[in-house]
Design a protein around this motif. Structure first.
Motif, PDB file in Angstrom:
ATOM      1  N   GLU A 179      -7.618  14.192  38.752  1.00 36.15           N
ATOM      2  CA  GLU A 179      -6.378  14.693  38.171  1.00 36.15           C
ATOM      3  C   GLU A 179      -5.828  13.643  37.225  1.00 36.15           C
ATOM      4  O   GLU A 179      -5.442  12.552  37.641  1.00 36.15           O
ATOM      5  CB  GLU A 179      -5.361  15.015  39.264  1.00 36.15           C
ATOM      6  CG  GLU A 179      -4.099  15.679  38.727  1.00 36.15           C
ATOM      7  CD  GLU A 179      -3.163  16.161  39.821  1.00 36.15           C
ATOM      8  OE1 GLU A 179      -2.115  16.745  39.487  1.00 36.15           O
ATOM      9  OE2 GLU A 179      -3.488  15.939  41.004  1.00 36.15           O
ATOM     10  N   GLY A 180      -5.793  13.958  35.928  1.00 39.41           N
ATOM     11  CA  GLY A 180      -5.304  13.018  34.933  1.00 39.41           C
ATOM     12  C   GLY A 180      -3.854  13.258  34.599  1.00 39.41           C
ATOM     13  O   GLY A 180      -3.163  14.053  35.245  1.00 39.41           O
ATOM     14  N   TYR A 181      -3.371  12.549  33.566  1.00 44.09           N
ATOM     15  CA  TYR A 181      -1.972  12.658  33.168  1.00 44.09           C
ATOM     16  C   TYR A 181      -1.736  13.863  32.262  1.00 44.09           C
ATOM     17  O   TYR A 181      -0.649  14.436  32.242  1.00 44.09           O
ATOM     18  CB  TYR A 181      -1.529  11.372  32.468  1.00 44.09           C
ATOM     19  CG  TYR A 181      -1.507  10.205  33.420  1.00 44.09           C
ATOM     20  CD1 TYR A 181      -0.464  10.046  34.315  1.00 44.09           C
ATOM     21  CD2 TYR A 181      -2.547   9.273  33.435  1.00 44.09           C
ATOM     22  CE1 TYR A 181      -0.454   8.987  35.213  1.00 44.09           C
ATOM     23  CE2 TYR A 181      -2.533   8.213  34.330  1.00 44.09           C
ATOM     24  CZ  TYR A 181      -1.485   8.071  35.211  1.00 44.09           C
ATOM     25  OH  TYR A 181      -1.488   7.034  36.100  1.00 44.09           O
ATOM     26  N   GLN A 182      -2.761  14.234  31.516  1.00 43.84           N
ATOM     27  CA  GLN A 182      -2.626  15.379  30.620  1.00 43.84           C
ATOM     28  C   GLN A 182      -3.493  16.547  31.061  1.00 43.84           C
ATOM     29  O   GLN A 182      -3.097  17.702  30.914  1.00 43.84           O
ATOM     30  CB  GLN A 182      -2.978  14.968  29.186  1.00 43.84           C
ATOM     31  CG  GLN A 182      -2.011  13.942  28.600  1.00 43.84           C
ATOM     32  CD  GLN A 182      -2.370  13.579  27.159  1.00 43.84           C
ATOM     33  OE1 GLN A 182      -3.532  13.615  26.776  1.00 43.84           O
ATOM     34  NE2 GLN A 182      -1.380  13.237  26.361  1.00 43.84           N
ATOM     35  N   LEU A 183      -4.673  16.257  31.582  1.00 44.02           N
ATOM     36  CA  LEU A 183      -5.604  17.289  32.010  1.00 44.02           C
ATOM     37  C   LEU A 183      -6.004  17.057  33.468  1.00 44.02           C
ATOM     38  O   LEU A 183      -6.055  15.921  33.944  1.00 44.02           O
ATOM     39  CB  LEU A 183      -6.851  17.289  31.124  1.00 44.02           C
ATOM     40  CG  LEU A 183      -6.640  17.542  29.625  1.00 44.02           C
ATOM     41  CD1 LEU A 183      -7.952  17.373  28.874  1.00 44.02           C
ATOM     42  CD2 LEU A 183      -6.067  18.927  29.384  1.00 44.02           C
ATOM     43  N   ASP A 184      -6.294  18.147  34.163  1.00 41.16           N
ATOM     44  CA  ASP A 184      -6.702  18.081  35.561  1.00 41.16           C
ATOM     45  C   ASP A 184      -8.156  18.533  35.653  1.00 41.16           C
ATOM     46  O   ASP A 184      -8.481  19.689  35.352  1.00 41.16           O
ATOM     47  CB  ASP A 184      -5.799  18.981  36.412  1.00 41.16           C
ATOM     48  CG  ASP A 184      -6.071  18.847  37.903  1.00 41.16           C
ATOM     49  OD1 ASP A 184      -7.122  18.283  38.267  1.00 41.16           O
ATOM     50  OD2 ASP A 184      -5.235  19.314  38.695  1.00 41.16           O
ATOM     51  N   GLY A 185      -9.029  17.628  36.071  1.00 36.11           N
ATOM     52  CA  GLY A 185     -10.443  17.941  36.171  1.00 36.11           C
ATOM     53  C   GLY A 185     -10.757  19.107  37.087  1.00 36.11           C
ATOM     54  O   GLY A 185     -11.778  19.791  36.914  1.00 36.11           O
ATOM     55  N   HIS A 186      -9.869  19.370  38.057  1.00 33.28           N
ATOM     56  CA  HIS A 186     -10.101  20.492  38.972  1.00 33.28           C
ATOM     57  C   HIS A 186     -10.089  21.823  38.215  1.00 33.28           C
ATOM     58  O   HIS A 186     -10.735  22.793  38.641  1.00 33.28           O
ATOM     59  CB  HIS A 186      -9.053  20.498  40.081  1.00 33.28           C
ATOM     60  CG  HIS A 186      -9.108  19.285  40.965  1.00 33.28           C
ATOM     61  ND1 HIS A 186      -8.519  18.086  40.627  1.00 33.28           N
ATOM     62  CD2 HIS A 186      -9.693  19.095  42.175  1.00 33.28           C
ATOM     63  CE1 HIS A 186      -8.735  17.199  41.588  1.00 33.28           C
ATOM     64  NE2 HIS A 186      -9.438  17.781  42.545  1.00 33.28           N
ATOM     65  N   ASP A 187      -9.352  21.878  37.114  1.00 37.15           N
ATOM     66  CA  ASP A 187      -9.286  23.108  36.322  1.00 37.15           C
ATOM     67  C   ASP A 187     -10.603  23.393  35.603  1.00 37.15           C
ATOM     68  O   ASP A 187     -10.818  24.514  35.119  1.00 37.15           O
ATOM     69  CB  ASP A 187      -8.158  23.021  35.287  1.00 37.15           C
ATOM     70  CG  ASP A 187      -6.780  22.922  35.932  1.00 37.15           C
ATOM     71  OD1 ASP A 187      -6.637  23.366  37.092  1.00 37.15           O
ATOM     72  OD2 ASP A 187      -5.858  22.389  35.281  1.00 37.15           O
TER      73      ASP A 187
END
Length: 490
Positions: free
Chosen positions: A45-53
Motif C-alpha cells: 500500500e503506497g501513498y498514491q497507489l495501492d498495490g492490492h488494487d
C-alpha cells in the motif's frame, strides 16, 4: 527457485499451497506491470497507489502467488496475507537473489545532508586505489560502469537486491534515506560500514519530531555485518548521541570532529586554499576539498576516514582527492567573463541553504542573490527557517516555484506571498516562473556578485516554464550564453 524454498524463511502456514511447493518461481515483482509467468506478486500500500488494487492485473500477467496485507477472500490464485508486505518483499528478495550483499563490501550512508557528495567522494578514492565501485543513490545508480536512472534515493528492497546481484564491482556504496529505512527497503541488506553524516530539520511532515527522525536513521545500524563498523560526524549533536547509543551496543564506531579523542580531528579549514587540516593519530595531514564550502570539507573528511577503514593508505587518499570532479547538481559553479558567478545546488534544508550562502560569502561574493522555492505537499515546518536564513544572509532573494506536487499554482503563489509577508523582508521578491526568476537574478547581478540557485540541483523540472529549458543547470547555461552573445553588461 522453488516456492517452498522462498517461503521457508517467512515461517508462514503454507499448507494450503502444497500443490505449488515444487513449482519454480521465475521472478518477484511489486509492480503488476513487471509480473510475468511464474512470478510472485507482492502488494504494497503506497501513498498514491495501492498495490492490492492491481492484484487482478498481476494475476492476468502470470502471477502464481500473491502476497499482501489486506484480507482478500475467494482468490483463485493462492494468496498469503502478511502483517508487513514490504518487509516480506525484502526477505523474499534476499533469498531469491542469494543474499548478494554478503559477497560485496557494502557501505551505507545516511544523514540529512552530504550523502550524495560523500558517496561520490568515496567512490572516487576507492577507484583511484584500484577498486571497482557500484553506487545506489539519488542522482543515478551506477552498476558495472553503466548508469541507470534512479527514482528514489533508496529504491525498494527488491531493486536493491537485484542491482547488487547484477554488480560485478567489489564495493557497493548506498545512500540510505529515513523513508527507505522505515519502509523496510533495506530489509535483508548487510553493511560493512554504516555512515552518519548529520541530522538537521527535514522530513518532519513524515517523522513529526527530530527524535523520531533520528530513530529512523538509527535503523541503519541494525544492518551491520558481524564485523561491521560505523563512522559518524560528532560535530553534530545527533552524531554525539549516536556514539553513546552504539557504544552501549558494543558496535565499533569511529568519528570525525573537533575533539581530541576524534579518530580524525578537524584542526583548521583553509578556505582560500581549499584545504582541511586534520590529525590522525599523531600525524597532521592536509586534505584537498575540490568542492567549495566548509560543508564539503566535512564530506571530504568523512570520505577520508571511510577509505582508511577500507584499507586505503592515507597517502593514496591525499593524492586522489585533488582530481575529484565534483557531483552533478552539488554546488556546481558557472562563470563567464563580465558575468556573476552562478551556483546550482540541491540544497533544500535550512542548514544546507545556510552553508551554500556562507560558502559564497567565504569565497568573496560582493552580493549574494538567492533563488529558491518550496516543494508542494512537503515538510512545511522548515519553510520559515529557510526564509529567515536567506533574509538574514543573502543580499537579495527571489521566491519562485519548485515542484508543485499537485498543488495548484495559484495556491502556491499565495503561500509564497504569505511566507514573504510573515518571515521575509524588503530584500525579497516573488517571481513564480522559475526560469524567469533565474534570468532576473543573473541580469541584476554584477560581475563580483554570486547567484545561488537552490532546491533542484541535478533534477529536471516537473513543469513547463517560459524558457524552454529542462533544469536549473540548462537554464543558467542558456541565459549566460544569451547574455554573452548580446554582450549585455552586468
Amino acid at each position: 527457485m522453488k516456492i517452498s524454498d522462498l517461503l521457508h524463511e517467512l515461517n508462514l502456514d503454507t499448507s494450503l499451497y502444497n500443490e505449488l511447493k515444487d513449482i519454480d518461481v521465475t521472478g518477484i515483482a511489486d509492480n503488476s506491470k513487471d509480473v510475468k509467468n511464474g512470478y510472485i506478486f507482492v502488494a504494497n500500500e503506497g501513498y498514491q497507489l495501492d498495490g492490492h488494487d492491481y492484484i487482478p492485473n498481476a494475476i492476468q500477467n502470470g502471477a502464481i502467488l500473491v502476497i499482501g496485507e489486506k484480507n482478500i477472500p475467494n482468490q483463485e490464485t493462492p494468496y498469503i496475507q502478511v502483517e508487513n508486505s514490504r518487509k516480506v518483499l525484502g526477505v523474499l528478495s534476499k533469498r531469491f537473489y542469494h543474499n548478494p550483499s554478503k559477497d560485496k563490501f557494502m557501505i551505507g550512508i545516511t544523514g540529512t545532508n552530504g550523502k550524495t557528495t560523500t558517496s561520490y567522494l568515496i567512490k572516487h578514492i576507492l577507484e583511484k586505489h584500484g577498486k571497482t565501485c557500484s553506487i545506489i543513490g539519488t542522482i543515478q545508480n551506477t552498476i558495472n560502469g553503466q548508469n541507470i536512472p534512479s527514482f528514489n534515493t533508496t529504491p525498494s528492497a527488491l531493486t536493491i537486491n537485484k542491482l547488487i546481484s547484477e554488480s560485478n564491482d567489489e564495493v557497493v556504496i548506498m545512500e540510505v534515506s529515513s523513508h527507505g529505512l522505515t519502509q523496510h527497503r533495506m530489509e535483508g541488506i548487510e553493511l560493512d560500514i554504516g555512515i552518519f553524516t548529520n541530522l538537521y530539520h527535514e522530513h518532519l511532515d513524515y517523522h513529526r519530531t527530530m527524535e523520531e527522525y533520528f530513530q529512523a536513521k538509527l535503523l541503519l545500524f541494525n544492518h551491520l555485518k558481524d564485523n561491521g563498523c560505523v563512522i559518524t560526524n560528532t560535530n553534530n549533536e545527533w552524531g554525539e548521541k549516536l556514539v553513546l547509543i552504539l557504544k552501549e551496543r558494543g558496535i565499533p564506531i569511529y568519528s570525525i570532529g573537533e575533539l581530541e579523542n576524534s579518530d580524525i580531528q578537524l584542526l583548521d579549514f583553509l578556505l582560500d586554499e581549499s584545504l582541511i587540516v586534520v590529525k590522525e593519530a599523531d600525524k597532521t595531514l592536509q586534505l584537498t576539498s575540490s568542492m567549495p564550502g566548509i560543508h564539503n570539507m566535512y564530506n571530504t573528511a568523512m570520505a577520508y576516514l571511510t577509505a582508511r577503514k577500507t584499507g586505503v593508505p592515507s597517502e593514496a587518499i591525499i593524492t586522489a582527492l585533488p582530481s575529484f570532479q565534483g557531483v552533478n547538481g552539488r554546488f556546481e559553479t558557472y562563470k563567464q567573463d563580465n558575468m556573476p558567478t552562478v551556483i546550482v545546488d540541491y540544497a533544500h534544508t535550512p542548514d544546507a541553504i545556510f552553508h551554500c550562502i556562507a560558502s559564497a560569502k567565504s569565497y568573496g561574493a560582493k552580493r549574494i542573490i538567492h533563488v529558491f522555492g518550496f516543494r508542494g505537499n512537503r515538510d512545511q515546518t522548515k519553510r520559515p527557517q529557510m526564509l529567515e536564513i536567506t533574509s538574514t544572509y543573502s543580499s537579495n532573494y527571489i521566491l519562485t516555484f519548485d515542484d508543485l506536487n499537485n498543488v495548484p499554482e495559484e495556491k502556491m503563489h499565495k503561500t509564497l506571498e504569505e511566507l514573504q509577508h510573515k518571515f521575509g523582508n524588503h530584500k525579497g521578491s516573488i517571481i513564480p516562473d522559475r526560469t524567469l526568476a533565474i534570468q532576473h537574478a543573473i541580469e541584476i547581478a554584477g560581475e563580483s556578485d554570486w547567484v545561488v540557485i537552490t532546491g533542484k540541483g541535478h533534477e529536471e523540472y516537473q513543469h513547463s516554464f517560459s524558457l524552454e529549458t529542462t533544469s536549473d543547470k540548462e537554464t543558467v547555461q542558456y541565459i549566460m550564453n544569451q547574455l554573452s552573445a548580446q554582450k549585455i553588461p552586468n
